[in-house]
Design a protein around this motif. Structure first.
Motif, PDB file in Angstrom:
ATOM      1  N   ALA A 144      57.232  22.736  37.321  1.00  0.00           N
ATOM      2  CA  ALA A 144      56.953  23.870  38.197  1.00  0.00           C
ATOM      3  C   ALA A 144      55.453  24.131  38.300  1.00  0.00           C
ATOM      4  O   ALA A 144      54.738  24.108  37.300  1.00  0.00           O
ATOM      5  N   ALA A 145      54.983  24.371  39.516  1.00  0.00           N
ATOM      6  CA  ALA A 145      53.574  24.687  39.771  1.00  0.00           C
ATOM      7  C   ALA A 145      53.446  26.206  39.865  1.00  0.00           C
ATOM      8  O   ALA A 145      53.859  26.810  40.857  1.00  0.00           O
ATOM      9  N   LEU A 146      52.887  26.804  38.829  1.00  0.00           N
ATOM     10  CA  LEU A 146      52.851  28.258  38.722  1.00  0.00           C
ATOM     11  C   LEU A 146      51.449  28.749  38.411  1.00  0.00           C
ATOM     12  O   LEU A 146      50.700  28.094  37.686  1.00  0.00           O
ATOM     13  N   GLU A 147      51.109  29.903  38.942  1.00  0.00           N
ATOM     14  CA  GLU A 147      49.877  30.594  38.585  1.00  0.00           C
ATOM     15  C   GLU A 147      50.218  32.060  38.349  1.00  0.00           C
ATOM     16  O   GLU A 147      50.945  32.660  39.144  1.00  0.00           O
ATOM     17  N   VAL A 148      49.714  32.623  37.270  1.00  0.00           N
ATOM     18  CA  VAL A 148      49.909  34.040  36.974  1.00  0.00           C
ATOM     19  C   VAL A 148      48.618  34.772  37.315  1.00  0.00           C
ATOM     20  O   VAL A 148      47.545  34.417  36.820  1.00  0.00           O
ATOM     21  N   ARG A 149      48.718  35.784  38.160  1.00  0.00           N
ATOM     22  CA  ARG A 149      47.544  36.541  38.587  1.00  0.00           C
ATOM     23  C   ARG A 149      47.834  38.035  38.486  1.00  0.00           C
ATOM     24  O   ARG A 149      48.925  38.483  38.819  1.00  0.00           O
ATOM     25  N   ARG A 150      46.848  38.790  38.059  1.00  0.00           N
ATOM     26  CA  ARG A 150      47.041  40.224  37.880  1.00  0.00           C
ATOM     27  C   ARG A 150      46.982  40.956  39.213  1.00  0.00           C
ATOM     28  O   ARG A 150      46.066  40.755  40.015  1.00  0.00           O
ATOM     29  N   LEU A 151      47.977  41.806  39.438  1.00  0.00           N
ATOM     30  CA  LEU A 151      48.027  42.655  40.625  1.00  0.00           C
ATOM     31  C   LEU A 151      48.694  43.973  40.258  1.00  0.00           C
ATOM     32  O   LEU A 151      49.862  43.996  39.873  1.00  0.00           O
ATOM     33  N   ASP A 152      47.952  45.058  40.392  1.00  0.00           N
ATOM     34  CA  ASP A 152      48.503  46.397  40.203  1.00  0.00           C
ATOM     35  C   ASP A 152      48.569  47.047  41.573  1.00  0.00           C
ATOM     36  O   ASP A 152      47.552  47.494  42.117  1.00  0.00           O
TER      37      ASP A 152
END
Length: 306
Positions: free
Chosen positions: A65-73
């Motif tokens: 799986a090609a995944l990126e975790v990015r912060r978003l509030d």
């Protein structure tokens, strides 16, 4: 459409997808299905460690799986702008945006860092601003879609344009319903504006019926024993996340979906069942409501588009 399930998601190879609230519940299930079928998925989450745990969970079932975790509030317009700037710098074209994240709380009125009522800020204004800030990147993709995740609660709600922030007479469940009405009206108004501008981006909607996500227990967590009883009674009437996610997965990926379509469960009251096309409330579908909401959202967020 009756037999449609997550195994029927078309190949997503080469597509860049953004899923808000992807660390749990419907968002996690959506992100996992998209990744399993080849998309590069951005897990847009407020809690980055929780997002990393969700990514690890997806990789256990789909190691490639090609995944990126990015912060978003979504409750902070500053965070929304920072997220959008970083994302579009790295991914100039975005194929799919699933506006899935939401907050439902019981108890006293709460406001955000920008001074907005929490439900309306997170569920409506945050996604409105995010979508506008990503629209150029969506336009660069060949056939991009934006999926707005609504709720059955929108059908009994009425927007008060003189009190969008529920300052005069706050009720938590009513504030949530109004926010989901706002989500629905936003998605339909966006479709009208995209068509008028002849954009190739498609705006579609979905709701999960009554689905047992983590939002309901969390909403009742400060209400002691009776809150726990109410949460358990509600969960007895719900369907699983694996079933509840299907309308938004269909909206995001199925071939032949048209702008403005709305998908939900086929059963009685749209609470459970197979994927079907459903109707929004009359208020959500009213172009006058959509136009007034759009103008208000632009004014409140400072993000103007279409």
């Amino acid at each position: 459409m009756n037999d449609w399930n997550a195994h029927l998601v078309p190949p997503q190879h080469g597509r860049v997808a953004v899923v808000t609230g992807a660390n749990s519940g419907l968002g996690l299930s959506t992100a996992a299905a998209l990744a399993r079928h080849g998309a590069r998925v951005m897990l847009a989450v407020r809690d980055v460690p929780a997002g990393e745990r969700a990514a690890d969970e997806i990789r256990k079932a789909a190691p490639r799986a090609a995944l990126e975790v990015r912060r978003l509030d979504l409750a902070s317009l500053g965070s929304v702008r920072e997220f959008a700037a970083g994302l579009t710098a790295d991914h100039p074209a975005i194929d799919l945006l699933v506006n899935n994240a939401g907050v439902v709380l019981l108890g006293e009125r709460r406001t955000t860092v920008d001074g907005f009522e929490l439900h309306f800020a997170t569920n409506v204004l945050g996604h409105f601003a995010l979508t506008g800030l990503l629209l150029d990147a969506l336009d660069r993709a060949e056939l991009a879609r934006v999926v707005h995740v609504s709720s059955l609660s929108h059908k009994k709600a009425v927007l008060d344009f003189h009190d969008l922030m529920s300052e005069k007479d706050f009720d938590a469940s009513r504030a949530y319903g109004r926010s989901k009405l706002g989500t629905t009206a936003f998605g339909l108004e966006m479709d009208r504006r995209l068509r008028a501008s002849r954009s190739r981006v498609t705006s579609v909607l979905a709701h999960p019926g009554l689905t047992s996500t983590n939002l309901t227990p969390r909403a009742w967590e400060n209400h002691g024993f009776m809150g726990g009883v109410a949460a358990r009674l509600f969960l007895l009437r719900t369907q699983s996340v694996e079933r509840g996610v299907l309308p938004q997965l269909y909206a995001a990926t199925a071939l032949g979906v048209s702008g403005g379509q709305f998908f939900g469960p086929s059963g009685k009251g749209e609470r459970r069942g197979h994927v079907a096309e459903v109707r929004p409330s009359a208020e959500a579908a009213d172009p006058t409501v959509g136009s007034r909401l759009w103008a208000a959202a632009q004014d409140l967020t400072g993000v103007s588009y279409l």
